[in-house]
Write a protein that holds these residues in place. Structure first.
Motif, mmCIF file in Angstrom:
data_model
loop_
_atom_site.group_PDB
_atom_site.id
_atom_site.type_symbol
_atom_site.label_atom_id
_atom_site.label_comp_id
_atom_site.label_asym_id
_atom_site.label_seq_id
_atom_site.Cartn_x
_atom_site.Cartn_y
_atom_site.Cartn_z
ATOM 1 N N ASP A 126 0.805 -1.220 0.000
ATOM 2 C CA ASP A 126 0.000 0.000 0.000
ATOM 3 C C ASP A 126 0.839 1.272 0.000
ATOM 4 O OD1 ASP A 126 -2.463 -1.407 0.138
ATOM 5 O OD2 ASP A 126 -2.201 -1.652 2.303
ATOM 6 N N ALA A 127 1.944 1.272 0.740
ATOM 7 C CA ALA A 127 2.786 2.465 0.865
ATOM 8 C C ALA A 127 4.216 2.006 1.114
ATOM 9 C CB ALA A 127 2.309 3.354 2.016
ATOM 10 N N ASP A 128 5.172 2.787 0.660
ATOM 11 C CA ASP A 128 6.586 2.464 0.854
ATOM 12 C C ASP A 128 6.896 2.494 2.355
ATOM 13 O OD1 ASP A 128 9.407 2.433 1.017
ATOM 14 O OD2 ASP A 128 9.599 3.472 -0.899
ATOM 15 N N LEU A 129 7.247 1.350 2.925
ATOM 16 C CA LEU A 129 7.502 1.269 4.370
ATOM 17 C C LEU A 129 8.615 2.203 4.802
ATOM 18 C CD1 LEU A 129 7.030 -0.006 7.141
ATOM 19 C CD2 LEU A 129 8.488 -1.929 6.435
ATOM 20 N N ASN A 130 9.639 2.362 3.952
ATOM 21 C CA ASN A 130 10.745 3.242 4.329
ATOM 22 C C ASN A 130 10.455 4.711 4.049
ATOM 23 O OD1 ASN A 130 13.240 2.956 5.671
ATOM 24 N ND2 ASN A 130 14.365 3.464 3.808
ATOM 25 N N ARG A 131 9.190 5.026 3.783
ATOM 26 C CA ARG A 131 8.729 6.414 3.706
ATOM 27 C C ARG A 131 7.513 6.606 4.625
ATOM 28 N NH1 ARG A 131 12.742 5.741 1.371
ATOM 29 N NH2 ARG A 131 13.322 6.337 -0.761
ATOM 30 N N ALA A 132 7.292 5.642 5.528
ATOM 31 C CA ALA A 132 6.049 5.630 6.306
ATOM 32 C C ALA A 132 6.245 5.847 7.799
ATOM 33 C CB ALA A 132 5.323 4.299 6.086
ATOM 34 N N PHE A 133 7.486 5.982 8.271
ATOM 35 C CA PHE A 133 7.716 6.142 9.712
ATOM 36 C C PHE A 133 7.407 7.568 10.153
ATOM 37 C CE2 PHE A 133 10.161 2.429 8.580
ATOM 38 C CZ PHE A 133 9.926 1.574 9.648
ATOM 39 N N PRO A 134 6.914 7.769 11.364
ATOM 40 C CA PRO A 134 6.694 6.779 12.424
ATOM 41 C C PRO A 134 5.458 5.926 12.244
ATOM 42 C CG PRO A 134 5.996 8.932 13.167
ATOM 43 C CD PRO A 134 6.612 9.137 11.818
ATOM 44 N N GLY A 135 4.636 6.251 11.256
ATOM 45 C CA GLY A 135 3.487 5.411 10.951
ATOM 46 C C GLY A 135 2.266 5.740 11.784
ATOM 47 N N ASP A 136 1.241 4.902 11.605
ATOM 48 C CA ASP A 136 -0.038 5.087 12.295
ATOM 49 C C ASP A 136 -0.659 3.709 12.483
ATOM 50 O OD1 ASP A 136 -2.591 5.639 13.163
ATOM 51 O OD2 ASP A 136 -3.159 6.861 11.438
ATOM 52 N N ALA A 137 -0.762 3.282 13.732
ATOM 53 C CA ALA A 137 -1.271 1.940 14.025
ATOM 54 C C ALA A 137 -2.697 1.732 13.529
ATOM 55 C CB ALA A 137 -1.192 1.675 15.530
ATOM 56 N N ASP A 138 -3.447 2.816 13.356
ATOM 57 C CA ASP A 138 -4.837 2.703 12.919
ATOM 58 C C ASP A 138 -5.017 2.905 11.413
ATOM 59 O OD1 ASP A 138 -5.727 2.323 15.565
ATOM 60 O OD2 ASP A 138 -5.679 4.491 15.917
ATOM 61 N N SER A 139 -3.922 3.063 10.691
ATOM 62 C CA SER A 139 -4.021 3.309 9.263
ATOM 63 C C SER A 139 -4.559 2.085 8.523
ATOM 64 C CB SER A 139 -2.641 3.667 8.700
ATOM 65 O OG SER A 139 -2.686 3.802 7.289
ATOM 66 N N GLU A 140 -5.299 2.336 7.460
ATOM 67 C CA GLU A 140 -5.765 1.248 6.608
ATOM 68 C C GLU A 140 -4.688 0.803 5.622
ATOM 69 O OE1 GLU A 140 -9.387 2.374 4.738
ATOM 70 O OE2 GLU A 140 -10.515 2.516 6.626
ATOM 71 N N GLU A 141 -3.633 1.590 5.473
ATOM 72 C CA GLU A 141 -2.514 1.196 4.622
ATOM 73 C C GLU A 141 -1.613 0.248 5.411
ATOM 74 O OE1 GLU A 141 -1.547 4.704 1.556
ATOM 75 O OE2 GLU A 141 -1.096 5.212 3.643
ATOM 76 N N TYR A 142 -1.338 -0.907 4.834
ATOM 77 C CA TYR A 142 -0.638 -1.951 5.584
ATOM 78 C C TYR A 142 0.710 -1.463 6.121
ATOM 79 C CZ TYR A 142 1.829 -6.190 6.791
ATOM 80 O OH TYR A 142 2.540 -7.135 7.479
ATOM 81 N N GLU A 143 1.536 -0.888 5.261
ATOM 82 C CA GLU A 143 2.872 -0.472 5.692
ATOM 83 C C GLU A 143 2.834 0.653 6.722
ATOM 84 O OE1 GLU A 143 3.610 -2.750 1.968
ATOM 85 O OE2 GLU A 143 2.174 -1.192 2.551
ATOM 86 N N ARG A 144 1.875 1.570 6.590
ATOM 87 C CA ARG A 144 1.789 2.667 7.559
ATOM 88 C C ARG A 144 1.387 2.142 8.937
ATOM 89 N NH1 ARG A 144 2.763 7.246 5.643
ATOM 90 N NH2 ARG A 144 2.137 6.624 3.535
ATOM 91 N N ALA A 145 0.585 1.089 8.970
ATOM 92 C CA ALA A 145 0.240 0.450 10.242
ATOM 93 C C ALA A 145 1.370 -0.441 10.748
ATOM 94 C CB ALA A 145 -1.046 -0.365 10.082
ATOM 95 N N LEU A 146 2.166 -0.983 9.820
ATOM 96 C CA LEU A 146 3.282 -1.841 10.199
ATOM 97 C C LEU A 146 4.416 -1.050 10.841
ATOM 98 C CD1 LEU A 146 4.860 -4.559 10.110
ATOM 99 C CD2 LEU A 146 5.496 -3.998 7.740
ATOM 100 N N ALA A 147 4.626 0.186 10.406
ATOM 101 C CA ALA A 147 5.775 0.980 10.864
ATOM 102 C C ALA A 147 5.875 1.065 12.385
ATOM 103 C CB ALA A 147 5.732 2.370 10.232
ATOM 104 N N PRO A 148 4.819 1.406 13.142
ATOM 105 C CA PRO A 148 4.967 1.456 14.593
ATOM 106 C C PRO A 148 5.205 0.086 15.220
ATOM 107 C CG PRO A 148 2.693 1.921 13.952
ATOM 108 C CD PRO A 148 3.513 1.928 12.699
ATOM 109 N N ARG A 149 4.698 -0.969 14.601
ATOM 110 C CA ARG A 149 4.973 -2.317 15.117
ATOM 111 C C ARG A 149 6.452 -2.656 14.965
ATOM 112 N NH1 ARG A 149 1.812 -5.883 11.502
ATOM 113 N NH2 ARG A 149 2.910 -7.508 12.667
ATOM 114 N N LEU A 150 7.013 -2.310 13.815
ATOM 115 C CA LEU A 150 8.440 -2.554 13.602
ATOM 116 C C LEU A 150 9.269 -1.707 14.563
ATOM 117 C CD1 LEU A 150 10.860 -3.711 12.123
ATOM 118 C CD2 LEU A 150 10.469 -2.060 10.283
#
Length: 321
Positions: free
Chosen positions: A82-106
């Motif tokens: 959905d979104a470039d993970l290395n452009r998604a930090f710090p992210g958003d745990a509630d995002s519907e975009e997979y990588e943006r939600a993954l960023a805070p977990r990572l």
């Protein structure tokens, strides 16, 4: 995301992350190779097993954490879903975009770690190089302990990457995407990283001075047939054309400019970035923690790139389109 904890020879907590981009298989293969080589944690020490930790047990003081970050993209062999993970930090745990939600977990998996190495490949030509955003003492150890001649200071570029948001993180471009050479070099670099942080005791670590190139601006690509005339870290003579296509002609009007991630077809919208040699990071124990200006005595380590002898050079080059 898969997390694999392994035994460390020392007390530091270090991590190696592969698969941030799913179409860069070298990082995945390197992590899997390290997982097979390194000893599992002793469960009596509160250690974990493949895939995570043991419930609420305390983690050991020292460990090596291996992470395969973006499993859906890895499986699909695509850069992201959905979104470039290395452009998604710090992210958003509630995002519907997979990588943006993954960023805070990572980020949570790396919280409190003493050193982190993120593995990448590109379509750009060798040589391999490292990237940092914040030069901590841990980052200095990593950078000068890796088998690379150059490190890019990305502190003035994006603030949404892993190395710009997770403390003590260094990214490394280990080679050309899809190549066996990238896997072999990256594996060697990971061993060096583990040695300098005392996580691997097979042989003493080796440190060396590393040239710093300050990243300044992306070089846009337009359309038609792209042509790049200079390789990574090669000095671009004043007045020379770095890259061109049917829309742009990028002529460098200042001395001391070098390309970073130069590529004709590696990126849809850019030819790479401009940089400038600003100094060198010296090994631990050789003075203050800073980027040292480079003097004439350091010319032997210069790949031909010009630069200021001062600590802070101009960050922008002139260009005409």
């Amino acid at each position: 995301m898969q997390t694999i904890d392994r035994e460390s020879a020392g007390s530091a907590r270090v991590a190696i992350v592969g698969g941030i981009h799913g179409d860069e298989p070298a990082g995945v293969r390197i992590v899997e190779r390290l997982a097979a080589e390194l000893s599992p944690l002793d469960p009596t020490d509160g250690g974990g097993v493949d895939g995570g930790r043991n419930g609420d047990d305390a983690e050991p003081e020292g460990l090596v954490r291996l992470i395969l970050a973006n499993e859906p993209a890895i499986e699909a062999e695509t850069r992201y879903t959905d979104a470039d993970l290395n452009r998604a930090f710090p992210g958003d745990a509630d995002s519907e975009e997979y990588e943006r939600a993954l960023a805070p977990r990572l980020a949570a998996e790396l919280e409190g770690f003493d050193a982190v190495l993120a593995l990448h490949t590109s379509h750009s030509a060798p040589p391999p190089f490292a990237i940092f955003s914040d030069l901590t003492e841990s980052v200095r150890r990593t950078v000068t302990g890796l088998p690379v001649d150059h490190v890019v200071d990305a502190s003035g570029l994006r603030s949404t990457t892993l190395d710009s948001t997770i403390p003590h993180t260094v990214s490394i471009e280990v080679g050309r995407q899809g190549s066996e050479a990238a896997v072999e070099f990256g594996h060697e670099a990971c061993h060096a990283f583990l040695r300098v942080h005392d996580a691997l005791a097979d042989e003493p670590p080796t440190f060396s001075e590393t040239v710093v190139v300050k990243g300044s601006e992306e070089v846009p690509k337009g359309g038609g047939e792209p042509r790049v005339h200079f390789a990574n870290f090669e000095a671009i003579p004043e007045g020379a054309v770095f890259a061109e296509d049917d829309v742009y002609t990028h002529r460098v009007e200042e001395p001391g400019v070098v390309p970073i991630l130069a590529s004709e077809r590696g990126y849809d919208d850019i030819f790479g970035m401009y940089g400038r040699v600003t100094g060198a990071v010296k090994p631990p124990g050789e003075g203050e923690l800073r980027v040292y200006p480079r003097g004439d005595r350091d010319e032997r380590r210069d790949s031909g790139a010009g630069g200021d002898d001062g600590e802070n050079g101009s960050e922008r080059s002139g260009r005409s389109n």
